[in-house]
Design a protein around this motif. Structure first.
Motif, PDB file in Angstrom:
ATOM      1  N   SER A   1       0.828  -1.207   0.000  1.00 47.11           N
ATOM      2  CA  SER A   1       0.000   0.000   0.000  1.00 47.11           C
ATOM      3  C   SER A   1       0.861   1.255   0.000  1.00 47.11           C
ATOM      4  CB  SER A   1      -0.934   0.005   1.209  1.00 47.11           C
ATOM      5  OG  SER A   1      -1.767  -1.132   1.204  1.00 47.11           O
ATOM      6  N   GLN A   2       1.918   1.265   0.789  1.00 48.63           N
ATOM      7  CA  GLN A   2       2.821   2.413   0.802  1.00 48.63           C
ATOM      8  C   GLN A   2       3.523   2.577  -0.536  1.00 48.63           C
ATOM      9  OE1 GLN A   2       5.575   2.373   4.080  1.00 48.63           O
ATOM     10  NE2 GLN A   2       3.987   2.693   5.616  1.00 48.63           N
ATOM     11  N   ASN A   3       3.913   1.466  -1.139  1.00 48.93           N
ATOM     12  CA  ASN A   3       4.557   1.551  -2.448  1.00 48.93           C
ATOM     13  C   ASN A   3       3.595   2.101  -3.492  1.00 48.93           C
ATOM     14  OD1 ASN A   3       6.934   0.537  -1.449  1.00 48.93           O
ATOM     15  ND2 ASN A   3       6.545  -1.556  -2.091  1.00 48.93           N
ATOM     16  N   ALA A   4       2.322   1.700  -3.408  1.00 46.96           N
ATOM     17  CA  ALA A   4       1.322   2.238  -4.322  1.00 46.96           C
ATOM     18  C   ALA A   4       1.173   3.749  -4.123  1.00 46.96           C
ATOM     19  CB  ALA A   4      -0.019   1.534  -4.103  1.00 46.96           C
ATOM     20  N   ALA A   5       1.115   4.168  -2.855  1.00 47.36           N
ATOM     21  CA  ALA A   5       0.978   5.601  -2.566  1.00 47.36           C
ATOM     22  C   ALA A   5       2.167   6.401  -3.086  1.00 47.36           C
ATOM     23  CB  ALA A   5       0.817   5.807  -1.063  1.00 47.36           C
ATOM     24  N   SER A   6       3.345   5.778  -3.125  1.00 46.83           N
ATOM     25  CA  SER A   6       4.550   6.485  -3.593  1.00 46.83           C
ATOM     26  C   SER A   6       4.471   6.849  -5.067  1.00 46.83           C
ATOM     27  CB  SER A   6       5.795   5.630  -3.336  1.00 46.83           C
ATOM     28  OG  SER A   6       5.855   4.520  -4.230  1.00 46.83           O
ATOM     29  N   VAL A   7       3.581   6.181  -5.811  1.00 44.87           N
ATOM     30  CA  VAL A   7       3.402   6.516  -7.231  1.00 44.87           C
ATOM     31  C   VAL A   7       1.997   7.070  -7.477  1.00 44.87           C
ATOM     32  CG1 VAL A   7       5.135   4.909  -8.067  1.00 44.87           C
ATOM     33  CG2 VAL A   7       2.782   4.100  -7.771  1.00 44.87           C
ATOM     34  N   GLY A   8       1.366   7.534  -6.390  1.00 43.49           N
ATOM     35  CA  GLY A   8       0.088   8.218  -6.511  1.00 43.49           C
ATOM     36  C   GLY A   8      -1.109   7.322  -6.780  1.00 43.49           C
ATOM     37  N   VAL A   9      -1.030   6.058  -6.330  1.00 41.86           N
ATOM     38  CA  VAL A   9      -2.119   5.106  -6.555  1.00 41.86           C
ATOM     39  C   VAL A   9      -2.624   4.587  -5.205  1.00 41.86           C
ATOM     40  CG1 VAL A   9      -2.808   2.982  -7.717  1.00 41.86           C
ATOM     41  CG2 VAL A   9      -1.044   4.432  -8.730  1.00 41.86           C
ATOM     42  N   GLU A  10      -3.924   4.378  -5.095  1.00 43.40           N
ATOM     43  CA  GLU A  10      -4.505   3.882  -3.855  1.00 43.40           C
ATOM     44  C   GLU A  10      -4.598   2.358  -3.861  1.00 43.40           C
ATOM     45  OE1 GLU A  10      -8.202   5.648  -2.876  1.00 43.40           O
ATOM     46  OE2 GLU A  10      -7.385   7.680  -2.682  1.00 43.40           O
ATOM     47  N   LEU A  11      -4.280   1.769  -2.733  1.00 44.99           N
ATOM     48  CA  LEU A  11      -4.418   0.328  -2.544  1.00 44.99           C
ATOM     49  C   LEU A  11      -4.765   0.092  -1.082  1.00 44.99           C
ATOM     50  CD1 LEU A  11      -4.048  -2.509  -3.903  1.00 44.99           C
ATOM     51  CD2 LEU A  11      -1.738  -2.510  -2.940  1.00 44.99           C
ATOM     52  N   ALA A  12      -5.821  -0.663  -0.837  1.00 41.92           N
ATOM     53  CA  ALA A  12      -6.202  -0.973   0.541  1.00 41.92           C
ATOM     54  C   ALA A  12      -5.056  -1.697   1.247  1.00 41.92           C
ATOM     55  CB  ALA A  12      -7.463  -1.839   0.543  1.00 41.92           C
ATOM     56  N   PRO A  13      -5.030  -1.688   2.586  1.00 46.09           N
ATOM     57  CA  PRO A  13      -3.900  -2.251   3.334  1.00 46.09           C
ATOM     58  C   PRO A  13      -3.493  -3.643   2.852  1.00 46.09           C
ATOM     59  CG  PRO A  13      -5.386  -1.129   4.825  1.00 46.09           C
ATOM     60  CD  PRO A  13      -6.045  -1.110   3.487  1.00 46.09           C
ATOM     61  N   THR A  14      -2.226  -3.749   2.455  1.00 48.69           N
ATOM     62  CA  THR A  14      -1.669  -4.992   1.908  1.00 48.69           C
ATOM     63  C   THR A  14      -0.196  -5.058   2.263  1.00 48.69           C
ATOM     64  OG1 THR A  14      -3.170  -4.726   0.007  1.00 48.69           O
ATOM     65  CG2 THR A  14      -1.449  -6.409  -0.171  1.00 48.69           C
TER      66      THR A  14
ATOM     67  N   LEU B   1      18.945 -15.608  -5.515  1.00 48.61           N
ATOM     68  CA  LEU B   1      17.653 -15.016  -5.835  1.00 48.61           C
ATOM     69  C   LEU B   1      17.732 -13.506  -5.655  1.00 48.61           C
ATOM     70  CD1 LEU B   1      14.543 -15.786  -6.370  1.00 48.61           C
ATOM     71  CD2 LEU B   1      14.267 -15.322  -3.919  1.00 48.61           C
ATOM     72  N   ILE B   2      17.099 -12.781  -6.568  1.00 47.40           N
ATOM     73  CA  ILE B   2      16.981 -11.336  -6.417  1.00 47.40           C
ATOM     74  C   ILE B   2      15.514 -10.969  -6.584  1.00 47.40           C
ATOM     75  CG2 ILE B   2      17.528 -10.888  -8.860  1.00 47.40           C
ATOM     76  CD1 ILE B   2      18.988  -8.316  -7.814  1.00 47.40           C
ATOM     77  N   MET B   3      15.002 -10.124  -5.679  1.00 46.50           N
ATOM     78  CA  MET B   3      13.616  -9.676  -5.699  1.00 46.50           C
ATOM     79  C   MET B   3      13.593  -8.185  -5.985  1.00 46.50           C
ATOM     80  SD  MET B   3      11.726 -11.785  -2.623  1.00 46.50           S
ATOM     81  CE  MET B   3      12.734 -11.192  -1.269  1.00 46.50           C
ATOM     82  N   PHE B   4      12.718  -7.762  -6.871  1.00 45.05           N
ATOM     83  CA  PHE B   4      12.662  -6.359  -7.260  1.00 45.05           C
ATOM     84  C   PHE B   4      11.254  -6.028  -7.733  1.00 45.05           C
ATOM     85  CE2 PHE B   4      13.906  -9.037 -10.747  1.00 45.05           C
ATOM     86  CZ  PHE B   4      13.170  -8.586 -11.830  1.00 45.05           C
ATOM     87  N   GLY B   5      10.917  -4.736  -7.727  1.00 44.36           N
ATOM     88  CA  GLY B   5       9.553  -4.380  -8.083  1.00 44.36           C
ATOM     89  C   GLY B   5       9.413  -3.039  -8.760  1.00 44.36           C
ATOM     90  N   ASN B   6       8.227  -2.843  -9.330  1.00 41.29           N
ATOM     91  CA  ASN B   6       7.819  -1.584  -9.949  1.00 41.29           C
ATOM     92  C   ASN B   6       6.353  -1.376  -9.605  1.00 41.29           C
ATOM     93  OD1 ASN B   6       6.949   0.512 -11.567  1.00 41.29           O
ATOM     94  ND2 ASN B   6       7.748  -0.327 -13.474  1.00 41.29           N
ATOM     95  N   PRO B   7       6.035  -0.526  -8.626  1.00 41.00           N
ATOM     96  CA  PRO B   7       4.644  -0.370  -8.186  1.00 41.00           C
ATOM     97  C   PRO B   7       3.711   0.172  -9.254  1.00 41.00           C
ATOM     98  CG  PRO B   7       6.081   1.248  -7.141  1.00 41.00           C
ATOM     99  CD  PRO B   7       6.975   0.262  -7.809  1.00 41.00           C
ATOM    100  N   ASN B   8       4.259   0.835 -10.281  1.00 44.18           N
ATOM    101  CA  ASN B   8       3.401   1.318 -11.360  1.00 44.18           C
ATOM    102  C   ASN B   8       2.741   0.172 -12.114  1.00 44.18           C
ATOM    103  OD1 ASN B   8       3.582   4.329 -11.552  1.00 44.18           O
ATOM    104  ND2 ASN B   8       5.774   3.866 -11.606  1.00 44.18           N
TER     105      ASN B   8
END
Length: 303
Positions: free
Chosen positions: A70-83, A226-233
């Motif tokens: 949810s915080q990562n979503a907010a960082s790109v201006g998108v809403e997501l319920a607590p996750t 293993l490498i973990m990475f993401g793009n909230p957009n």
């Protein structure tokens, strides 16, 4: 910084009222293939905190990473319920799975996803039946220990009983794309890491050296990282469609050296994840993610 460990923990005693904690969901529960879910009797903050405390108090467990979707979503201006999701492991139990099939490292370390939907709090994780079918490791003796420990740990944290989704099994190596590298193990991993770091849209969440973790408990394992990475957009729209896909986010890539010396890069096919989590839309995001993963793996492999 490399974090420790690969799967879960040694069994320990937890207690909750087995016969009286079944809850009927108000909203649709998660229906992802190969998962176990719980409907918590606590709010999401307390549920997550109880699980984290239990992990921290067990000397056999290492918390690998924590991610607030949810915080990562907010960082790109998108809403997501607590996750929220937490990754943790114990190489005493995870290493035997990878000794049988290195590709199992793609679904290690173990993780638990928490999310809130219309006032209900769900917790879910990959079942050992899913792991056994996807990696053909049904005969590995640590699987029952993993299953029982996860049930006890999460059940105690949320004060509820777990439910298995109806469809637990997949085909061997289903949904896994592998690319053979033209270079050695260390060079391949370094190239992959650099490609991720150089992309402004991507953030590295965690790295695990499964071989070093195995050696830390006196076990042998061929080079496996293993490498973990993401793009909230791109990831957030998928979770807006079905929150359970947060269990398979962020993206993961496994670099591993086979018995014959070949080096491979393996990752989850986003189209498989779409089917696993019953997402009906988001074709554009799925296509973008698949293209990005293919470009990263081909570049790292020298192709």
């Amino acid at each position: 910084m490399n974090f420790l460990f690969a799967l879960i923990f040694l069994m320990f005693s937890c207690s909750y009222d087995d016969g009286q904690n079944s809850i009927q969901p108000i909203t649709d529960p998660p229906n992802a293939i190969g998962t176990v879910y719980f409907i918590s009797k606590l709010n999401i903050e307390d549920s997550y905190a109880k699980l984290k405390t239990s992990l921290q108090q067990n000397k056999n467990i290492s918390i690998v990473a924590e991610l607030d979707h949810s915080q990562n979503a907010a960082s790109v201006g998108v809403e997501l319920a607590p996750t929220r999701i937490i990754f943790f492991g114990n190489p005493n139990l995870g290493t035997p799975l990878m000794q049988e099939n290195q590709l199992a490292g793609l679904d290690l370390p173990q993780r638990v996803l928490f999310y809130e939907e219309e006032g209900e709090v769900f917790a879910l994780y990959n079942s050992t039946k899913y792991m056994a079918s996807r990696y053909d490791v049904d005969g590995v003796e640590t699987l029952p220990q993993i299953s029982e420990a996860l049930t006890d740990l999460v059940g105690s944290a949320v004060n509820a009983q777990g439910e298995e989704n109806e469809n637990q099994n997949v085909d061997r190596h289903e949904g896994i794309i592998s690319v053979e590298s033209t270079t050695g193990f260390e060079a391949t991993y370094a190239n992959l890491r650099s490609s991720i770091e150089d992309n402004d849209n991507l953030s590295i969440v965690a790295e695990l050296n499964h071989r070093e973790n195995a050696e830390s408990v006196g076990m042998e394992l061929r080079p496996t990282r293993l490498i973990m990475f993401g793009n909230p957009n791109l990831g957030t729209p998928l979770m807006q469609s079905n929150r359970s896909i947060g269990l398979d986010l962020p993206q993961k890539m496994l670099v591993w050296e086979a018995e014959d010396g070949t080096v491979n890069i393996s990752f989850n096919n986003p189209e498989f994840l779409k089917e696993r989590h019953h997402i009906s839309g988001n074709s554009e995001e799925i296509a973008q993610i698949k293209t990005a993963l293919e470009m990263l793996s081909n570049s790292a492999a020298g192709r």
